[in-house]
Design an enzyme around this catalytic site. Structure first.
Site: not given
Lengths: 503, 503
Positions: B267-268, B271, B297
């Site tokens: 997930h990160e 980003h 997001e």
């Protein structure tokens, strides 16, 4: 004693409010710079340089703001108690310097320093002085320009020196450095001629970096480092950064030179302990800030040399070392003490130097940077002059610039005038330690017992808690009851090394 | 295409110059905040709070400076190419908001958030909502006041929401959230009623934290994280911070829940990849900044859900996992895929939720924070309302506030209006991934082969390189050729979970 903020006139309050902002901004610059040296991935520099440069410009804006000028003009001497007068003295000094310098120049110096830092790191790694030279030239020019803005009629080097030590003048600094050279060179010659054969238990062995780190942490625990307000990390060049709430130490671990990281950890502990001993309720005022670099260096040198290189210290830590490092299984406390105090005139690296030849490294840098700023020396000639002076003062010539004029970080930061404070601080360390030893019952025995509270408290009481309440000479008077003098250091050096080398 | 800076009128140049300073200052705030959460010793907070608050105030000063107002007023529409118009749109929007808010309030919000952050950490640890409640009350009041300054005639929550997503209005957000609730609740009920028995190879085992970290680093290597511009660290709450030169990821390792850290790392990464894909030459202009939180997001969710929770991903990483974790020696790629997609309506923690019930966690937070800001809900009643809604939406009641309303960091930052962007972004992720899959030859096969270049390049080309060139809806049009829609997400969810649970 009444708090200096109680019933203060508006002008004083406004001055403090602005200074609180300046302190916070300066703290932010400190964190960014710590991160740049310790945590930042290498690709981050373009953004970081810009961030630091913008913060420098904002710092300059806040310091030169009319709020400061007006508040200083409005304050009546009658309003000023001693504490307030000290606060005003410190802010006014910085304000007067800042308002003479254009903001663009401040930002440019910051930006150039960030770029130079990276160029220096690469140049040092590749032993390529020419790659660093253009940055150094630019920084010399910018810093000369900076000094001329502050006072076009004075020696620009003296103006720059005041950035690091505002209350001891350059003449005094030169006199102290001259005396060190005069009295230490013959002492080193006597040592070289001596037949004494000091133990060298570290020589020819290698020491695991993780075990070194564990030992550094043990030492910091024992000395009383407050981990809730600190960290230990590694960086190319060991340093300390922070304030009374958060002061961090860095060190580095070389598998061949474990003494290097041990002593540098103790050194940085001394710096950290000073910051952490500043009064918390004064964060944001000059009374909550460390006095300048001479005093700061006196704290690090006191712990490094007078504690860390003492027989008592090695008595305390010999068992831990023998346990942690198989290569030292047979080393006595006396062996370790001798190893930590071996004089090596042929050592090329300042931060690895012994207590005596260290000052020759400083004298050399001082002479070179003074000539760079005056224009008597070209950047291109620095390597040659460096090597010649090494030969002259210590009888050894570096084979590479990485081990010569590229070894230190300071010039890549544009910090010309910084080096002399190292010697001035060492001298003060000896003076303070002599007084602490006179005041504390059997100080050596407490160190050998691993009890450092009495010394920490003495320094906290005599030095740390005052922040910038006093000028450097006043603080020395306050702490010791006498003027700043190199006598203690020279007595200490002659006696310690006389004993070690049977002179 | 000509550079927007070439031959620009003076007003435009001045605007850019000020924005460059704002970007640098914002970057400094980001580093201080990263450090606060990742590196700072706990005692550091009093100074750090002050530093962050001063930087917020300075940011506000720069944004509201006459330089900005004058430049905006002086610019003629005729001077503005499309790119310049976009730059002006972004700066003007921020300027207009900032100039309506007093600087003192900005500083107070920052200072209170820093204090609240520490109070939240302690409250969560001690499961003591009452200790955090006063901070939350203060932040609700301050943020309501903030919104009223910006526009006293509008719903303050809508005003706050724009801080995180300025170009999708709150009605649209509500409609999307409503549709998710409407269509996902029956889907979750069907899943609960299903007889399907998904593999759970992680259950009942423990996983060494160091091995988890090694695996996270392997995954990041494979995905193509640029370590020269990044770092991986641990923090209480995983997050990403940085710019195109330096973007850092954090994660956390629980020995019982290795999937948690694996998916949060992916997930990160999403980003980080967005920030690192912004054009370097535009650092300091809105064209070098990420679009707001919906788009941000979408990038993290795309990598987490559409890549990280795909069969192809587990085919690629099953051998590594089997090798690194003895407990998984017999797990097939299919088992791991099922484990990563198990739906757990009884899970209490948002960041550990599956792809479906996740949105119920968001709806709950959205409803609570909207009522807090409108004044319809008292802070003291938050725990009770939270628990009731958990029961209503997911059929489970937290036994502690630590696992209930204290679990997330956002409110302690004063970030009301942030949560909905998580769902909006998930929805956009599905839309983008569907288009990427249509454009890239056999995308699944490339993922299973560990070849992520094509997907990274597609996202870079369609999304990252544009910075804030387009508004959110424009960017969706630009990337996909159609309007923002939840259709893809709902189709994807029904199809994926329909297959998994034999519906």
């Amino acid at each position: 004693m009444a708090d200096h903020r109680d019933d203060a006139p508006d002008a004083y309050r406004e001055l403090l409010e602005q200074y609180e902002r300046l302190t916070a901004l300066g703290g932010a610059q400190g964190v960014l710079s710590w991160d740049q040296q310790v945590m930042m991935p290498e690709g981050g520099n373009p953004a970081r340089s810009k961030q630091l440069s913008v913060l420098s410009g904002l710092n300059h804006d806040l310091m030169t703001d009319d709020v400061v000028a007006d508040a200083l003009a409005d304050l009546e001497p009658a309003d000023c108690t001693d504490e307030r007068a000290a606060v005003v003295r410190e802010i006014e000094r910085q304000h007067v310097r800042a308002e003479r310098v254009p903001r663009d120049l401040v930002e440019e110096i910051s930006q150039t320093s960030s770029e130079a830092l990276q160029a220096w790191e690469e140049a040092r790694e590749n032993d390529d002085f020419e790659a660093f030279a253009p940055y150094l030239e630019e920084l010399v020019d910018l810093k000369r320009e900076y000094a001329e803005h502050i006072d076009p009629d004075r020696d620009p080097y003296a103006v720059l020196f005041e950035e690091y030590e505002p209350y001891i003048d350059l003449e005094t600094a030169e006199r102290v450095l001259g005396r060190l050279r005069e009295e230490l060179v013959p002492l080193v010659e006597e040592i070289q001629a001596s037949d004494a054969d000091l133990a060298a238990p570290f020589e020819g062995e290698t020491f695991d970096a993780d075990a070194q780190e564990a030992f550094s942490r043990d030492v910091l625990d024992a000395l009383g480092y407050d981990w809730e307000r600190g960290r230990l990390d590694t960086s190319t060049h060991p340093f300390t950064a922070g304030n009374q709430f958060d002061t961090r130490i860095t060190t580095r671990f070389s598998e061949d030179e474990p003494l290097d990281s041990m002593m540098s950890t103790v050194h940085e502990f001394g710096h950290a302990q000073y910051n952490l001993g500043l009064p918390r309720e004064e964060y944001g005022t000059p009374l909550g800030e460390a006095r300048d670099l001479t005093v700061h260096e006196s704290q690090s040198r006191l712990w490094e040399n007078h504690v860390g290189r003492s027989t008592a210290f090695w008595e305390r830590f010999a068992p831990t070392l023998r346990e942690q490092f198989p290569a030292l299984a047979d080393a006595t406390a006396g062996d370790l003490y001798e190893a930590a105090n071996q004089v090596y005139p042929d050592n090329l690296i300042r931060v690895e130097a012994d207590e005596l030849t260290y000052h020759m490294h400083i004298v050399l840098r001082f002479e070179i940077e003074r000539d760079l700023i005056s224009g008597d020396l070209d950047v291109a000639d620095v390597p040659e002059v460096w090597n010649e002076k090494m030969d002259e003062y210590l009888g050894v010539r570096p084979e590479t610039d990485a081990e010569g004029c590229l070894q230190d970080i300071h010039w890549s930061h544009g910090n010309f005038g910084y080096f002399p404070t190292y010697s001035l601080g060492s001298v003060l360390a000896a003076q303070l330690y002599a007084h602490a030893a006179a005041d504390i019952d059997d100080l050596d025995a407490t160190v050998a017992d691993g009890e450092f509270d009495a010394l920490r408290e003495w320094l906290g009481e005599r030095v740390h808690r005052h922040g910038c309440r006093y000028t450097t000479p006043e603080l020395v008077e306050e702490a010791t009851g006498e003027s700043y003098t190199a006598d203690y250091f020279l007595d200490y050096a002659k006696s310690k090394f006389g004993d070690l080398y049977d002179l």
